[in-house]
Design an enzyme around this catalytic site. Structure first.
Site, mmCIF file in Angstrom:
data_model
loop_
_atom_site.group_PDB
_atom_site.id
_atom_site.type_symbol
_atom_site.label_atom_id
_atom_site.label_comp_id
_atom_site.label_asym_id
_atom_site.label_seq_id
_atom_site.Cartn_x
_atom_site.Cartn_y
_atom_site.Cartn_z
ATOM 1 N N GLY A 76 29.515 -56.925 13.043
ATOM 2 C CA GLY A 76 28.149 -56.396 12.952
ATOM 3 C C GLY A 76 27.231 -57.399 13.602
ATOM 4 N N VAL A 102 20.628 -57.961 14.972
ATOM 5 C CA VAL A 102 19.890 -59.233 14.885
ATOM 6 C C VAL A 102 20.455 -60.214 13.862
ATOM 7 C CG1 VAL A 102 17.639 -58.584 15.798
ATOM 8 C CG2 VAL A 102 18.168 -58.052 13.431
ATOM 9 N N ASN A 111 31.695 -56.178 17.068
ATOM 10 C CA ASN A 111 30.707 -55.151 16.758
ATOM 11 C C ASN A 111 31.292 -53.792 17.103
ATOM 12 O OD1 ASN A 111 27.766 -54.753 15.984
ATOM 13 N ND2 ASN A 111 27.875 -53.555 17.866
ATOM 14 N N VAL A 161 26.609 -55.366 8.598
ATOM 15 C CA VAL A 161 26.197 -54.079 9.161
ATOM 16 C C VAL A 161 25.164 -53.421 8.248
ATOM 17 C CG1 VAL A 161 28.434 -53.752 10.286
ATOM 18 C CG2 VAL A 161 28.042 -52.739 8.023
ATOM 19 N N LYS A 162 24.661 -52.321 8.687
ATOM 20 C CA LYS A 162 23.687 -51.539 7.915
ATOM 21 C C LYS A 162 24.215 -51.328 6.499
ATOM 22 C CE LYS A 162 20.878 -47.924 9.954
ATOM 23 N NZ LYS A 162 19.851 -48.910 10.106
ATOM 24 N N ALA A 163 23.371 -51.565 5.510
ATOM 25 C CA ALA A 163 23.809 -51.445 4.117
ATOM 26 C C ALA A 163 24.074 -49.988 3.752
ATOM 27 C CB ALA A 163 22.748 -52.040 3.193
ATOM 28 N N SER A 188 18.594 -64.237 2.877
ATOM 29 C CA SER A 188 17.173 -64.002 3.123
ATOM 30 C C SER A 188 16.646 -64.919 4.205
ATOM 31 C CB SER A 188 16.358 -64.219 1.851
ATOM 32 O OG SER A 188 14.980 -64.113 2.152
ATOM 33 N N LYS A 192 19.412 -61.601 -4.892
ATOM 34 C CA LYS A 192 18.721 -61.278 -3.623
ATOM 35 C C LYS A 192 17.725 -60.136 -3.828
ATOM 36 C CE LYS A 192 17.281 -60.838 0.484
ATOM 37 N NZ LYS A 192 17.568 -59.826 1.414
ATOM 38 N N HIS A 198 14.732 -61.462 -5.508
ATOM 39 C CA HIS A 198 13.961 -62.199 -4.514
ATOM 40 C C HIS A 198 13.035 -61.228 -3.781
ATOM 41 C CE1 HIS A 198 13.422 -63.029 -0.215
ATOM 42 N NE2 HIS A 198 13.336 -64.307 -0.517
ATOM 43 N N ASN A 199 13.578 -60.096 -3.380
ATOM 44 C CA ASN A 199 12.759 -59.123 -2.660
ATOM 45 C C ASN A 199 11.676 -58.517 -3.559
ATOM 46 O OD1 ASN A 199 14.744 -59.654 -0.756
ATOM 47 N ND2 ASN A 199 14.778 -57.567 0.017
ATOM 48 N N GLU A 238 9.001 -60.939 -3.749
ATOM 49 C CA GLU A 238 8.319 -60.909 -2.446
ATOM 50 C C GLU A 238 7.293 -59.748 -2.411
ATOM 51 O OE1 GLU A 238 11.084 -60.956 0.925
ATOM 52 O OE2 GLU A 238 9.875 -59.407 1.870
ATOM 53 N N ARG A 294 2.187 -49.706 -2.771
ATOM 54 C CA ARG A 294 2.664 -49.303 -1.439
ATOM 55 C C ARG A 294 2.788 -47.786 -1.372
ATOM 56 N NH1 ARG A 294 7.088 -53.372 1.316
ATOM 57 N NH2 ARG A 294 6.314 -55.316 0.439
HETATM 58 P P1 NDP Z 1 21.045 -53.067 10.956
HETATM 59 O O1 NDP Z 1 20.831 -52.933 9.512
HETATM 60 O O2 NDP Z 1 20.046 -52.460 11.872
HETATM 61 O O3 NDP Z 1 22.499 -52.502 11.299
HETATM 62 C C1 NDP Z 1 22.990 -52.452 12.605
HETATM 63 C C2 NDP Z 1 24.400 -52.919 12.675
HETATM 64 O O4 NDP Z 1 25.233 -52.121 11.831
HETATM 65 C C3 NDP Z 1 24.974 -52.789 14.069
HETATM 66 O O5 NDP Z 1 25.820 -53.856 14.301
HETATM 67 C C4 NDP Z 1 25.717 -51.472 13.982
HETATM 68 O O6 NDP Z 1 26.728 -51.344 14.944
HETATM 69 C C5 NDP Z 1 26.310 -51.597 12.614
HETATM 70 N N1 NDP Z 1 26.751 -50.324 12.073
HETATM 71 C C6 NDP Z 1 25.991 -49.301 11.649
HETATM 72 N N2 NDP Z 1 26.769 -48.290 11.197
HETATM 73 C C7 NDP Z 1 28.047 -48.700 11.326
HETATM 74 C C8 NDP Z 1 29.312 -48.125 11.019
HETATM 75 N N3 NDP Z 1 29.399 -46.909 10.461
HETATM 76 N N4 NDP Z 1 30.423 -48.828 11.297
HETATM 77 C C9 NDP Z 1 30.351 -50.055 11.842
HETATM 78 N N5 NDP Z 1 29.193 -50.660 12.140
HETATM 79 C C10 NDP Z 1 28.054 -49.991 11.887
HETATM 80 O O7 NDP Z 1 21.213 -54.616 11.353
HETATM 81 P P2 NDP Z 1 20.444 -55.924 10.882
HETATM 82 O O8 NDP Z 1 21.026 -57.013 11.667
HETATM 83 O O9 NDP Z 1 18.966 -55.739 10.861
HETATM 84 O O10 NDP Z 1 20.857 -56.096 9.353
HETATM 85 C C11 NDP Z 1 22.212 -56.244 8.980
HETATM 86 C C12 NDP Z 1 22.286 -56.311 7.472
HETATM 87 O O11 NDP Z 1 21.535 -57.419 7.018
HETATM 88 C C13 NDP Z 1 21.702 -55.095 6.756
HETATM 89 O O12 NDP Z 1 22.458 -54.841 5.612
HETATM 90 C C14 NDP Z 1 20.325 -55.546 6.386
HETATM 91 O O13 NDP Z 1 19.805 -54.846 5.273
HETATM 92 C C15 NDP Z 1 20.568 -57.008 6.071
HETATM 93 N N6 NDP Z 1 19.412 -57.894 6.201
HETATM 94 C C16 NDP Z 1 18.526 -57.750 7.207
HETATM 95 C C17 NDP Z 1 17.439 -58.595 7.319
HETATM 96 C C18 NDP Z 1 16.499 -58.441 8.441
HETATM 97 O O14 NDP Z 1 15.494 -59.170 8.451
HETATM 98 N N7 NDP Z 1 16.733 -57.570 9.384
HETATM 99 C C19 NDP Z 1 17.213 -59.665 6.357
HETATM 100 C C20 NDP Z 1 18.241 -59.797 5.385
HETATM 101 C C21 NDP Z 1 19.281 -58.920 5.318
HETATM 102 P P3 NDP Z 1 26.398 -50.673 16.379
HETATM 103 O O15 NDP Z 1 25.811 -51.754 17.201
HETATM 104 O O16 NDP Z 1 27.725 -50.234 16.854
HETATM 105 O O17 NDP Z 1 25.455 -49.540 16.112
#
Ligand code: NDP
Length: 475
Positions: free
Chosen positions: A9, A12, A32, A74-76, A128, A182, A185-186, A189, A287
């Site tokens: 994953g 960012v 990825n 990856v996406k939660a 975080s 965590k 924490h949010n 926040e 909000r």
């Molecule tokens: P995103 O939450 O936007 O997720 C995108 C990533 O998930 C990509 O690598 C994508 O792959 C992958 N993905 C989505 N669906 C699938 C799937 N079905 N199978 C495999 N891979 C999949 O990315 P972020 O980097 O923003 O966040 C990652 C995690 O970190 C999340 O859980 C988020 O909540 C958490 N987080 C984020 C913060 C932030 O500031 N952004 C802070 C703290 C935690 P592909 O490229 O192939 O689409």
């Protein structure tokens, strides 16, 4: 040599976490779902350390030393389960799977259970600090078994933020403990940002200060007890000038706050635990109200506000608002730590509360000077019933409470909403009250529903025969 750890994953967060590991000298395998992100990482940042690019999960697993350590970023939600399902058949007993995304702690508990049954370790780690933190040192809150944490510790503590030589990564406790903390924490926040917004709104509408003038106030506050990342960036946002209008940036931003849901989770969970987190709840509701365009449009300019203007002394009011902000913030933390303590008891996590404040001192969004005070409070008394009764907190609120009351009064008189300030003050007054009107509620419950009541002077449960002779009976 085989890679020491893997990240799958590479959006960012994952990309920056992988770079952080590599920059700290660890051999990192990266993957990825869509190959483009992997290629981009290697092309742009491959020189930063020892990366192994894997085209698919079998290749990723193959590239690792055992026991394998794989971070999923990856996406939660469902995506996390999809990756786990694909990964598990490829792993051997003793391997360690880390979910560093924003999972709900209940999901983490379920996943930990499922993987344990297969002889695998599952670590739900809260991370975080956003993208900047992931790269330069986040705050890390790992849950899971002691064994799994011991295997990860050298890497996680090294890539985490450091404050005074101490790492902002501490093992929180078993299964969902890390993701729970965590989430809290949010929640804190959310409360912190709501309180800051209320302070801004009062200075703007009661004193008529301009955005840049308020930026100066926040800059000044940042040199005292309130010193924190959020206060610092408030000054930055308020000083920003919009290019197209030449006016304050804050005035051209649509006033509808969005939310991804972790604040809502915190409040939902706290309701289940029976812990009042009114500061956080008001922040989530505020909000929601801001985004409720239909009702806001129906009411704006229609529902009357106060007739007269409220006049206050400028400097005195600024100082009062500072106290209201700090006192309300202390309440938000006290409530947040109550929720952590309650969950720790309910789930048998045995969380070291003081250590949680240590994790948040650096790397994360709520990093603040005053977190040292929380650590000190729990060092003085590990069984502190509430942060508010610790000597430091007690004195801080004692110094600020008159000001806090004036601010809530002025807000009401001026018609400026201050749900965070007022709910926090009500909590404080409820907490310190020697008698609460809950006695009347018990009386009502007994009258309409025969729900019984307890007495102050005798053991046992009682019921009054309200519709008969009105005599008290043992229930
Ligand atoms: P995103 O939450 O936007 O997720 C995108 C990533 O998930 C990509 O690598 C994508 O792959 C992958 N993905 C989505 N669906 C699938 C799937 N079905 N199978 C495999 N891979 C999949 O990315 P972020 O980097 O923003 O966040 C990652 C995690 O970190 C999340 O859980 C988020 O909540 C958490 N987080 C984020 C913060 C932030 O500031 N952004 C802070 C703290 C935690 P592909 O490229 O192939 O689409």
């Amino acid at each position: 040599a085989p890679a020491q750890i893997a990240v799958t994953g590479l959006a960012v967060m994952g990309r920056n976490l992988a770079r952080n590991l590599a920059r700290n000298g660890f051999r990192v395998a990266v993957h990825n779902r869509s190959q483009g992100r992997t290629d981009a990482l290697i092309e742009e940042f491959g020189h930063e350390g020892e990366f192994t690019a894997a085209a698919d999960l079998p290749a990723l697993v193959e590239s690792l030393e055992t026991p394998r350590k794989i971070i999923i970023m990856v996406k939660a939600g469902e995506p996390t389960d999809a990756v786990i399902d694909e990964l598990v058949p490829l792993l051997d007993e003793g391997d360690i799977v880390v979910d560093a995304g924003n999972a709900h702690f209940a999901d983490t508990r379920r996943r930990e259970d499922a993987l344990k049954a297969k002889g695998l370790h599952f670590v739900g780690a809260g991370v975080s600090g956003g993208e900047e933190g992931a790269l330069n040192g986040p705050s890390i809150m790992p849950g899971g078994s002691t064994f799994a944490y011991a295997a990860l510790e050298p890497m996680l503590t090294k890539i985490a933020a450091h404050v005074n030589g101490e790492s902002c990564c501490v093992h929180v406790g078993p299964d969902g403990a890390g993701h729970f903390v965590k989430m809290l924490h949010n929640g804190i926040e959310y409360a912190d940002m709501q309180l800051i917004a209320e302070a801004y709104d009062l200075l703007r509408h009661v004193l008529g200060l301009s955005a840049p003038e308020i930026a100066d106030v926040f800059r000044d506050w940042n040199s005292g007890d309130l010193e924190s990342f959020l206060i610092e960036i408030t000054a930055e946002v308020l000083s920003q000038v919009d290019e197209s209008t030449g006016g304050p940036f804050v005035d051209v931003v649509l006033d509808q706050a969005e939310q991804k849901g972790t604040g809502r989770w915190t409040v939902q969970v706290a309701l289940d635990l029976g812990i009042p987190v009114s500061g956080m709840a008001e922040a989530v509701f505020a909000r929601s109200l801001s985004g409720d365009v239909v009702r806001r449009e129906a009411a704006a300019g229609v529902l009357p506000g106060p007739a007269g203007k409220v006049s206050v002394d400028r400097d005195a009011f600024i100082e009062d608002v500072r106290h209201a902000l700090y006192s309300s913030k202390l309440v938000a933390y006290a409530q947040g730590f109550d929720a952590i303590r309650a969950a720790s008891e309910q789930y048998g996590w045995n969380i070291d509360l003081g250590a949680m404040a240590t994790i948040w001192r650096g790397g994360c969004i709520i990093r603040a000077r005053f977190l040292d005070r929380i650590k000190e409070a729990y060092d003085r008394d590990a069984n502190l019933p509430s942060l508010l009764v610790d000597d430091y907190f007690k004195e801080a609120v004692a110094n600020g409470q008159e000001a806090w009351r004036r601010v809530v009064g002025v807000a009401a008189a001026a018609g400026v909403p201050a749900p965070g300030f007022s709910a926090s003050l009500s909590y404080y007054d409820g907490l310190r009250a020697e008698r609460l009107p809950a006695a009347l509620i018990q009386g009502l419950r007994d009258l309409f529903g025969a729900h019984t009541y307890h007495r102050v002077d005798r053991e046992g449960a009682f019921h009054l025969d309200w519709s008969g002779d009105r005599k008290e009976h043992d229930a």
